[in-house]
Design a protein around this motif. Structure first.
Motif: not given
Length: 159
Positions: A44, A47, A55, A57, A59, A83, A116-118, A120, A140
């Motif tokens: 990760y 971004v 944030v 990102r 996976a 985060c 893929e994830i975010e 936050t 995402v």
């Protein structure tokens, strides 16, 4: 974002203390300071950075599975800790440091491998000695909520 590959790549304490947490995070995102080695290890990276919000990102891969073949809760926890604590960091003044005191994670559904994830993190409170933030992990592509979290960080003046 450039990642640290050895301890000497990381900013010194004096360098870190010479700027605000927001400046530090923005310089890291711009590649002027090395990012954390754990980002490479757990797949990760940051971004987006703004005052009160960060944030990441990433996976999850097979390497992060538990014996049941699902993503280990520690992966969720690490991304949320990162985060949320970094959201607090954006509020830390020059000459101060911070660290996580405690955090909580609620997993709402399993993240499919390689999706893929975010993650936050958003500040809720930043005072002289504590910072509180909330976080969430969303897909995402699908926008679904996979986990939430909350943290309390201690802020300490060093210089």
């Amino acid at each position: 974002m450039m990642r640290a590959t050895k301890f000497e790549d990381l900013p010194s304490q004096a360098e870190a203390l010479s700027m605000s947490g927001l400046d530090f995070m923005q310089r890291m995102l711009a590649g002027e300071l090395a990012g954390p080695p754990i980002g490479a290890t757990l797949n990760y990276e940051a971004v987006h950075v703004e005052k009160g919000k960060v944030v990441f990102r990433g996976a999850p891969t097979f390497d992060f599975c538990n014996p049941m073949g699902t993503v280990h809760g520690g992966w969720y926890g690490t991304l949320l800790d990162s985060c949320m604590a970094c959201a607090v960091m954006t509020m830390v003044p020059k000459g101060s440091v911070y660290t996580t005191l405690e955090y909580k994670v609620n997993i709402t559904r399993p993240i499919p491998l390689d999706m893929e994830i975010e993650a936050t993190g958003t500040i809720q409170h930043a005072g002289r000695s504590t910072g509180i933030a909330n976080g969430e992990i969303r897909g995402v592509a699908d926008g679904k909520l996979y986990a939430t979290g909350s943290t309390t960080c201690i802020i300490m003046q060093v210089a």
